[in-house]
Write an enzyme that holds these catalytic residues in place. Structure first.
Site, mmCIF file in Angstrom:
data_model
loop_
_atom_site.group_PDB
_atom_site.id
_atom_site.type_symbol
_atom_site.label_atom_id
_atom_site.label_comp_id
_atom_site.label_asym_id
_atom_site.label_seq_id
_atom_site.Cartn_x
_atom_site.Cartn_y
_atom_site.Cartn_z
ATOM 1 N N ARG A 54 0.834 -1.204 0.000
ATOM 2 C CA ARG A 54 0.000 0.000 0.000
ATOM 3 C C ARG A 54 0.874 1.262 0.000
ATOM 4 O O ARG A 54 0.610 2.226 -0.709
ATOM 5 C CB ARG A 54 -0.891 -0.020 1.247
ATOM 6 C CG ARG A 54 -2.127 0.807 1.063
ATOM 7 C CD ARG A 54 -3.199 0.471 2.061
ATOM 8 N NE ARG A 54 -4.499 0.613 1.417
ATOM 9 C CZ ARG A 54 -5.646 0.606 2.068
ATOM 10 N NH1 ARG A 54 -5.659 0.406 3.355
ATOM 11 N NH2 ARG A 54 -6.777 0.768 1.427
ATOM 12 N N ALA A 106 -16.899 11.625 3.840
ATOM 13 C CA ALA A 106 -17.569 10.531 3.129
ATOM 14 C C ALA A 106 -16.728 10.217 1.898
ATOM 15 O O ALA A 106 -16.173 11.124 1.271
ATOM 16 C CB ALA A 106 -18.979 10.941 2.721
ATOM 17 N N PHE A 165 -27.589 7.924 12.684
ATOM 18 C CA PHE A 165 -28.694 8.751 12.193
ATOM 19 C C PHE A 165 -28.743 8.745 10.659
ATOM 20 O O PHE A 165 -29.812 8.658 10.058
ATOM 21 C CB PHE A 165 -28.557 10.198 12.696
ATOM 22 C CG PHE A 165 -29.278 10.450 13.992
ATOM 23 C CD1 PHE A 165 -28.995 9.697 15.125
ATOM 24 C CD2 PHE A 165 -30.242 11.439 14.088
ATOM 25 C CE1 PHE A 165 -29.655 9.918 16.325
ATOM 26 C CE2 PHE A 165 -30.917 11.666 15.283
ATOM 27 C CZ PHE A 165 -30.623 10.914 16.404
ATOM 28 N N CYS A 200 -18.449 2.052 7.350
ATOM 29 C CA CYS A 200 -18.816 2.634 8.653
ATOM 30 C C CYS A 200 -20.220 2.336 9.166
ATOM 31 O O CYS A 200 -20.386 1.998 10.334
ATOM 32 C CB CYS A 200 -18.654 4.143 8.589
ATOM 33 S SG CYS A 200 -16.945 4.640 8.621
ATOM 34 N N PHE A 201 -21.226 2.500 8.295
ATOM 35 C CA PHE A 201 -22.597 2.518 8.818
ATOM 36 C C PHE A 201 -22.946 1.263 9.624
ATOM 37 O O PHE A 201 -23.363 1.351 10.780
ATOM 38 C CB PHE A 201 -23.596 2.699 7.678
ATOM 39 C CG PHE A 201 -23.716 4.123 7.192
ATOM 40 C CD1 PHE A 201 -23.012 5.143 7.805
ATOM 41 C CD2 PHE A 201 -24.534 4.450 6.125
ATOM 42 C CE1 PHE A 201 -23.107 6.463 7.370
ATOM 43 C CE2 PHE A 201 -24.647 5.763 5.682
ATOM 44 C CZ PHE A 201 -23.929 6.756 6.298
HETATM 45 C C1 UDX Z 1 -20.304 7.709 5.858
HETATM 46 C C2 UDX Z 1 -20.645 9.073 6.481
HETATM 47 O O1 UDX Z 1 -21.421 9.819 5.532
HETATM 48 C C3 UDX Z 1 -19.378 9.822 6.849
HETATM 49 O O2 UDX Z 1 -19.699 11.031 7.528
HETATM 50 C C4 UDX Z 1 -18.525 8.940 7.761
HETATM 51 O O3 UDX Z 1 -17.300 9.593 8.063
HETATM 52 C C5 UDX Z 1 -18.249 7.593 7.119
HETATM 53 O O4 UDX Z 1 -19.483 6.963 6.756
HETATM 54 P P1 UDX Z 1 -19.467 6.879 3.492
HETATM 55 O O5 UDX Z 1 -19.798 5.512 4.006
HETATM 56 O O6 UDX Z 1 -18.139 7.105 2.874
HETATM 57 O O7 UDX Z 1 -19.603 7.960 4.655
HETATM 58 O O8 UDX Z 1 -20.551 7.300 2.368
HETATM 59 P P2 UDX Z 1 -22.048 7.870 2.418
HETATM 60 O O9 UDX Z 1 -22.149 8.946 1.414
HETATM 61 O O10 UDX Z 1 -22.488 8.193 3.787
HETATM 62 O O11 UDX Z 1 -22.902 6.645 1.864
HETATM 63 C C6 UDX Z 1 -23.077 5.454 2.597
HETATM 64 C C7 UDX Z 1 -24.025 4.532 1.870
HETATM 65 O O12 UDX Z 1 -25.350 5.059 1.863
HETATM 66 C C8 UDX Z 1 -23.679 4.297 0.398
HETATM 67 O O13 UDX Z 1 -23.878 2.945 0.072
HETATM 68 C C9 UDX Z 1 -24.649 5.185 -0.342
HETATM 69 O O14 UDX Z 1 -24.921 4.746 -1.663
HETATM 70 C C10 UDX Z 1 -25.868 5.080 0.545
HETATM 71 N N1 UDX Z 1 -26.788 6.228 0.409
HETATM 72 C C11 UDX Z 1 -26.397 7.468 0.772
HETATM 73 C C12 UDX Z 1 -28.073 6.011 -0.072
HETATM 74 O O15 UDX Z 1 -28.463 4.875 -0.396
HETATM 75 N N2 UDX Z 1 -28.923 7.078 -0.164
HETATM 76 C C13 UDX Z 1 -28.563 8.335 0.193
HETATM 77 O O16 UDX Z 1 -29.409 9.248 0.093
HETATM 78 C C14 UDX Z 1 -27.255 8.546 0.674
HETATM 79 P P1 ADP Z 2 -10.108 3.239 6.851
HETATM 80 O O1 ADP Z 2 -11.241 3.229 5.862
HETATM 81 O O2 ADP Z 2 -10.589 3.328 8.276
HETATM 82 O O3 ADP Z 2 -9.046 4.232 6.527
HETATM 83 P P2 ADP Z 2 -8.468 1.116 5.715
HETATM 84 O O4 ADP Z 2 -8.624 -0.355 5.856
HETATM 85 O O5 ADP Z 2 -8.628 1.755 4.382
HETATM 86 O O6 ADP Z 2 -9.453 1.755 6.792
HETATM 87 O O7 ADP Z 2 -7.016 1.540 6.238
HETATM 88 C C1 ADP Z 2 -6.453 1.147 7.437
HETATM 89 C C2 ADP Z 2 -4.950 0.926 7.229
HETATM 90 O O8 ADP Z 2 -4.348 0.688 8.521
HETATM 91 C C3 ADP Z 2 -4.581 -0.286 6.376
HETATM 92 O O9 ADP Z 2 -3.815 0.134 5.252
HETATM 93 C C4 ADP Z 2 -3.756 -1.199 7.322
HETATM 94 O O10 ADP Z 2 -2.681 -1.851 6.685
HETATM 95 C C5 ADP Z 2 -3.238 -0.192 8.335
HETATM 96 N N1 ADP Z 2 -2.844 -0.794 9.629
HETATM 97 C C6 ADP Z 2 -3.537 -1.675 10.373
HETATM 98 N N2 ADP Z 2 -2.865 -1.979 11.500
HETATM 99 C C7 ADP Z 2 -1.704 -1.263 11.481
HETATM 100 C C8 ADP Z 2 -0.594 -1.142 12.369
HETATM 101 N N3 ADP Z 2 -0.526 -1.807 13.529
HETATM 102 N N4 ADP Z 2 0.421 -0.329 12.013
HETATM 103 C C9 ADP Z 2 0.377 0.353 10.836
HETATM 104 N N5 ADP Z 2 -0.657 0.292 9.971
HETATM 105 C C10 ADP Z 2 -1.681 -0.502 10.267
#
Ligand code: UDX
Ligand code: ADP
Length: 480
Positions: free
Chosen positions: A42, A172, A230, A280-281
């Site tokens: 990476r 996001a 939410f 995340c969700f």
């Molecule tokens: C989310 C939060 O928005 C962000 O604040 C947090 O830091 C991480 O999680 P993310 O998961 O990157 O971000 O994308 P987001 O735009 O929130 O969409 C999440 C999912 O909901 C996607 O699958 C998207 O397609 C879906 N979605 C979103 C819908 O189906 N309808 C909508 O109106 C909005």
């Molecule tokens: P996020 O969406 O939360 O950023 P990712 O999976 O994209 O999550 O990224 C997390 C990163 O953290 C990965 O690239 C992984 O290799 C790295 N990681 C996990 N554990 C360690 C660690 N102990 N030291 C350094 N990097 C790490």
């Protein structure tokens, strides 16, 4: 306590750590940002000369990387060196839901956070501010603090000390650069005022004062989970309504527009789709559920869990609709899947609705042709846990005869992709998919051919004029 901040380290070069540090480095040219990751591949991608090789796709990221990389932003695997020199360390490692053991299926697996805290404890010098950036269960700061403090007690390095802060990231994917440039708020939780001010000074360079909020550490951690809960809840709500629309003759887009005009509800995040995905969700809601269960708040736990349950049901519902419309069977039928990322403008597939929907269709015996402009075949293979067609034919795979197979297309600009297909299923709202020539596509497909639009992006007249049957999410007046 000297809180003169010069060197910043970020552990974890993923979807959060990479873009966040890039933005900070572009805004604060006098500070040094070292982004470290145990994944050397990476790191090599982050350092690749060809910006198309960056490990994540995010609009606007390449430009900022060009400006900052090897100026005051450095990517490496040398954790020791980066930690030793750091005044502030962001922990941005992955925290997926635990697969086994205590809390399996709900609580987050903190092993990567714990490992990072141990590395920090081993190498830190002087006073170090340790910042939780990854989304974490409430009270994780306490775990980090315990690890750091016991390291301090066991260490002969008397001079080391730590302040732990929570500074959740709200970006996001797909709009990360915009979100980082102009955040709705920056949340800093902690109990060491000096450390909180030191961290806020970085943001103050480009974020207006009134958007920087100070809270106690637990409120900050809980606010992040609540915010995602939410948002996810809104999507499950509108997706549940889409099912009602389909049986009553209402149109979910019209319902969304009407309710969004209520300023108390607001118009954003009301697009019914194939079900929410992303890293995340689901994870954050399940963390909330676990927390509520732990404290005996069964009703609260059930309430939030239902948001995830509706999402699972909704994804299953969509694959079932496809099967029903195709006369109850998709066995040996070619279906073109457009979009595999969990949303547009990202190459991330974590928890993407496409994974569940494709798996269900494969299980029904369908032959899928999958295209996504940014997701590659090997990622899809990992997600589906089944080899693509060619490899299946070449290997002695004991693939269940009844299961279908899949292949990948890198491009969509080849009309032959649609040859002999029974249906096109749109799962991600990529711009390219809005511009398809349905008249040409229809000529290649097997009549009666279907378009399933789970993102409401096609021009309905063009699809129908081409002689295709159309199903759209939440459309009660769709073709029968
Ligand atoms: C989310 C939060 O928005 C962000 O604040 C947090 O830091 C991480 O999680 P993310 O998961 O990157 O971000 O994308 P987001 O735009 O929130 O969409 C999440 C999912 O909901 C996607 O699958 C998207 O397609 C879906 N979605 C979103 C819908 O189906 N309808 C909508 O109106 C909005
Ligand atoms: P996020 O969406 O939360 O950023 P990712 O999976 O994209 O999550 O990224 C997390 C990163 O953290 C990965 O690239 C992984 O290799 C790295 N990681 C996990 N554990 C360690 C660690 N102990 N030291 C350094 N990097 C790490």
């Amino acid at each position: 306590m000297d809180l003169n901040i010069k060197n910043i380290c970020c552990i974890g070069a993923g979807y959060v750590g990479g873009p966040t540090m890039t933005m900070m480095a572009s805004k604060c040219p006098d500070l040094i940002f070292n982004v470290v990751d145990i994944n050397e591949k990476r790191i090599a991608s982050w350092n690749h000369k060809d910006l198309l090789e960056l490990p994540i796709f995010e609009p606007g990221l390449e430009e900022l990387i060009t400006k900052t990389r090897n100026r005051n932003l450095f990517f490496s695997s040398n954790l020791k060196k980066a930690i030793e020199s750091a005044d502030i360390i962001f922990i941005s490692v992955n925290t997926p839901t635990k697969k086994k053991g205590l809390g399996a299926g709900k609580s987050s697996d903190l092993k990567w956070v714990e490992a990072s805290a141990r590395e920090v404890a081993k190498y830190a010098r002087g006073h170090t501010i340790v910042v939780e950036k990854s989304t974490l269960p409430v009270r994780t700061a306490e775990v980090i603090e315990k690890i750091l403090n016991s390291a301090k007690r066991n260490s002969k390095r008397e001079e080391i000390s730590f302040s732990v802060l929570s500074n959740p990231e709200f970006l996001a994917e797909g709009t990360a650069i915009k979100d980082l440039e102009n955040p709705d708020r920056v949340l800093i939780g902690g109990n060491n005022k000096n450390a909180m001010i030191a961290l806020s000074n970085i943001y103050r360079v480009w974020v207006p004062e009134e958007k920087i909020l100070f809270t106690n550490i637990w409120s900050s951690e809980l606010a992040k989970l609540t915010s995602n809960a939410f948002l996810a809840q809104r999507i499950s709500s509108i997706n549940a309504i889409s099912a009602i629309c389909e049986v009553t003759g209402a149109d979910v887009r019209e319902v969304s527009r009407a309710i969004g005009k209520d300023s108390r509800i607001g118009s954003k995040f009301l697009d019914s789709g194939p079900g929410f995905g992303g890293s995340c969700f689901k994870k954050d809601i399940l963390n909330l559920v676990y927390l509520a269960e732990y404290f005996g708040l069964t009703e609260v736990a059930n309430f939030w869990e239902s948001v995830v349950k509706i999402n699972n049901w909704h994804q299953k519902r969509i694959s079932e609709i496809v099967v029903k419309k195709l006369f109850g069977t998709v066995s040996n039928k070619k279906l073109v899947i457009l979009g595999f990322a969990f949303k547009a403008n990202t190459n991330d597939t974590r928890e993407s609705a496409a994974i569940t929907i494709c798996k269900n269709l494969l299980n029904e015996g369908a032959n899928l042709l999958i295209h996504d402009p940014k997701v590659n075949a090997s990622q899809i293979k990992n997600d589906l846990n089944i080899n693509p067609k060619k490899s299946v034919e070449n290997s002695n795979s004991s693939l269940n005869e009844k299961s279908g197979n899949w292949e990948f297309s890198k491009t969509i600009h080849n009309i032959e992709l649609f040859k002999d297909a029974y249906a096109v299923i749109i799962l991600t709202e990529w711009e390219d998919f809005k511009k398809l020539n349905w008249t040409d596509i229809a000529k290649k497909m097997v009549a009666p051919a279907w378009v399933f639009d789970s993102r409401s992006i096609v021009n309905i007249d063009e699809v129908r004029d081409a002689g295709l049957s159309l199903w759209r999410i939440g459309d009660g007046l769709e073709d029968q």
